[in-house]
Write a protein that holds these residues in place. Sequence first.
Motif, PDB file in Angstrom:
ATOM      1  N   THR A 258       0.796  -1.003  -0.043  1.00 21.20           N
ATOM      2  CA  THR A 258       0.244   0.175   0.119  1.00 21.20           C
ATOM      3  C   THR A 258       0.754   0.846  -0.108  1.00 21.20           C
ATOM      4  OG1 THR A 258       0.101   0.125   2.738  1.00 21.20           O
ATOM      5  CG2 THR A 258      -1.891  -1.087   1.112  1.00 21.20           C
ATOM      6  N   ARG A 259       0.618   2.749  -0.158  1.00 25.16           N
ATOM      7  CA  ARG A 259       1.355   3.834   0.011  1.00 25.16           C
ATOM      8  C   ARG A 259       2.015   3.847   0.991  1.00 25.16           C
ATOM      9  NH1 ARG A 259      -2.971   7.752  -2.666  1.00 25.16           N
ATOM     10  NH2 ARG A 259      -3.810   7.814  -0.915  1.00 25.16           N
ATOM     11  N   ASP A 260       1.024   3.575   2.429  1.00 21.87           N
ATOM     12  CA  ASP A 260       2.062   3.826   3.525  1.00 21.87           C
ATOM     13  C   ASP A 260       2.889   2.661   4.147  1.00 21.87           C
ATOM     14  OD1 ASP A 260      -0.461   2.017   3.743  1.00 21.87           O
ATOM     15  OD2 ASP A 260      -1.208   1.831   5.950  1.00 21.87           O
ATOM     16  N   GLU A 261       2.743   1.173   3.328  1.00 19.58           N
ATOM     17  CA  GLU A 261       3.887   0.148   3.701  1.00 19.58           C
ATOM     18  C   GLU A 261       5.128   0.900   2.378  1.00 19.58           C
ATOM     19  OE1 GLU A 261       2.194  -3.481   3.731  1.00 19.58           O
ATOM     20  OE2 GLU A 261       1.883  -2.442   2.299  1.00 19.58           O
ATOM     21  N   PHE A 262       4.353   1.953   1.559  1.00 15.83           N
ATOM     22  CA  PHE A 262       6.047   2.829   0.272  1.00 15.83           C
ATOM     23  C   PHE A 262       6.593   3.416   1.272  1.00 15.83           C
ATOM     24  CE2 PHE A 262       4.064   0.665  -3.094  1.00 15.83           C
ATOM     25  CZ  PHE A 262       5.628  -0.040  -4.248  1.00 15.83           C
ATOM     26  N   MET A 263       5.740   4.355   2.534  1.00 12.65           N
ATOM     27  CA  MET A 263       6.396   4.938   3.211  1.00 12.65           C
ATOM     28  C   MET A 263       6.831   4.722   3.906  1.00 12.65           C
ATOM     29  SD  MET A 263       6.445   8.496   2.792  1.00 12.65           S
ATOM     30  CE  MET A 263       7.501   8.594   4.416  1.00 12.65           C
ATOM     31  N   LEU A 264       6.478   3.767   4.784  1.00 12.33           N
ATOM     32  CA  LEU A 264       6.817   3.628   5.895  1.00 12.33           C
ATOM     33  C   LEU A 264       8.706   2.895   5.349  1.00 12.33           C
ATOM     34  CD1 LEU A 264       4.592   1.182   7.552  1.00 12.33           C
ATOM     35  CD2 LEU A 264       5.628   3.455   8.892  1.00 12.33           C
ATOM     36  N   GLY A 265       8.360   1.968   4.217  1.00 11.97           N
ATOM     37  CA  GLY A 265       9.536   1.158   3.451  1.00 11.97           C
ATOM     38  C   GLY A 265      11.190   2.761   3.092  1.00 11.97           C
ATOM     39  N   PHE A 266      10.143   3.612   3.086  1.00  9.01           N
ATOM     40  CA  PHE A 266      11.150   4.615   2.905  1.00  9.01           C
ATOM     41  C   PHE A 266      11.682   5.411   3.778  1.00  9.01           C
ATOM     42  CE2 PHE A 266      11.387   9.967   2.152  1.00  9.01           C
ATOM     43  CZ  PHE A 266      12.090   9.833   1.749  1.00  9.01           C
ATOM     44  N   VAL A 267      11.414   5.572   5.000  1.00  5.10           N
ATOM     45  CA  VAL A 267      11.613   5.917   6.694  1.00  5.10           C
ATOM     46  C   VAL A 267      12.378   4.872   6.289  1.00  5.10           C
ATOM     47  CG1 VAL A 267      11.011   5.476   8.724  1.00  5.10           C
ATOM     48  CG2 VAL A 267       9.369   6.954   7.317  1.00  5.10           C
ATOM     49  N   GLY A 268      12.979   3.418   6.420  1.00  4.66           N
ATOM     50  CA  GLY A 268      13.836   2.782   7.005  1.00  4.66           C
ATOM     51  C   GLY A 268      14.383   2.510   6.228  1.00  4.66           C
ATOM     52  N   ASP A 269      14.259   3.622   4.717  1.00  5.21           N
ATOM     53  CA  ASP A 269      16.103   3.394   3.998  1.00  5.21           C
ATOM     54  C   ASP A 269      15.868   4.805   4.616  1.00  5.21           C
ATOM     55  OD1 ASP A 269      15.215   1.075   2.211  1.00  5.21           O
ATOM     56  OD2 ASP A 269      14.214   2.505   0.478  1.00  5.21           O
ATOM     57  N   VAL A 270      15.714   6.379   4.641  1.00  6.23           N
ATOM     58  CA  VAL A 270      16.300   7.115   4.905  1.00  6.23           C
ATOM     59  C   VAL A 270      16.737   6.861   6.606  1.00  6.23           C
ATOM     60  CG1 VAL A 270      15.947   9.504   6.648  1.00  6.23           C
ATOM     61  CG2 VAL A 270      14.864   8.852   4.596  1.00  6.23           C
TER      62      VAL A 270
ATOM     63  N   ASP B 242      18.535   4.569   7.116  1.00  6.81           N
ATOM     64  CA  ASP B 242      19.431   3.416   7.154  1.00  6.81           C
ATOM     65  C   ASP B 242      21.548   4.843   6.914  1.00  6.81           C
ATOM     66  OD1 ASP B 242      18.859   1.003   7.746  1.00  6.81           O
ATOM     67  OD2 ASP B 242      18.557   0.100   5.855  1.00  6.81           O
ATOM     68  N   LEU B 243      20.454   4.944   5.450  1.00  8.90           N
ATOM     69  CA  LEU B 243      20.715   6.449   4.969  1.00  8.90           C
ATOM     70  C   LEU B 243      21.445   7.333   6.380  1.00  8.90           C
ATOM     71  CD1 LEU B 243      21.726   8.132   2.532  1.00  8.90           C
ATOM     72  CD2 LEU B 243      20.037   9.282   2.657  1.00  8.90           C
ATOM     73  N   ALA B 244      20.890   8.000   7.270  1.00 11.73           N
ATOM     74  CA  ALA B 244      21.273   8.516   8.457  1.00 11.73           C
ATOM     75  C   ALA B 244      22.946   7.673   8.950  1.00 11.73           C
ATOM     76  CB  ALA B 244      20.291   8.489   8.699  1.00 11.73           C
ATOM     77  N   LYS B 245      22.498   6.484   9.361  1.00  7.99           N
ATOM     78  CA  LYS B 245      23.707   5.786   9.464  1.00  7.99           C
ATOM     79  C   LYS B 245      25.004   5.431   8.880  1.00  7.99           C
ATOM     80  CE  LYS B 245      20.767   2.568  11.966  1.00  7.99           C
ATOM     81  NZ  LYS B 245      19.658   1.340  12.190  1.00  7.99           N
ATOM     82  N   LEU B 246      24.941   5.649   7.598  1.00 11.71           N
ATOM     83  CA  LEU B 246      25.703   5.277   6.908  1.00 11.71           C
ATOM     84  C   LEU B 246      26.618   7.029   6.430  1.00 11.71           C
ATOM     85  CD1 LEU B 246      24.154   3.163   4.259  1.00 11.71           C
ATOM     86  CD2 LEU B 246      25.815   2.413   4.883  1.00 11.71           C
TER      87      LEU B 246
END
Length: 113
Positions: free
Chosen positions: A30-42, A44-48
């Motif tokens: 769903t759209r909200d699941e894509f958003m949650l995936g994006f938050v997870g990627d962000v 991971d990006l912050a850690k990198l």
Amino acid sequence: MELGELKSQALRIHDLYDELNRHERGRVWTRDEFMLGFVGDVGDLAKLVMAEEGVREMPGGRVALEHELADCLWSVLILAHRYDVDLEAAFRRTMAELDGSISARLAERRGPK
């Protein structure tokens, strides 16, 4: 590469994920699941980024940073698609607004010439 080409590639991967999810889970994200995936990627990006700045240990180095930036861009392109946002127009409009407001603030601080 132009934004339209990036969007086309992103949508192709989106469609592949939809097909895979239908087979593996019986439904698509769903759209909200894509958003949650994006938050997870962000996250991971912050850690990198922290690792790149030397304040944290993180495997993968520069290649992982590049990968995560690309993942985040993919998510933004897909979210724009899912919410029917003309990202190019929105970007141009937002940058023009920021240009105007930042330039006005700088002019105030610089004072009269």
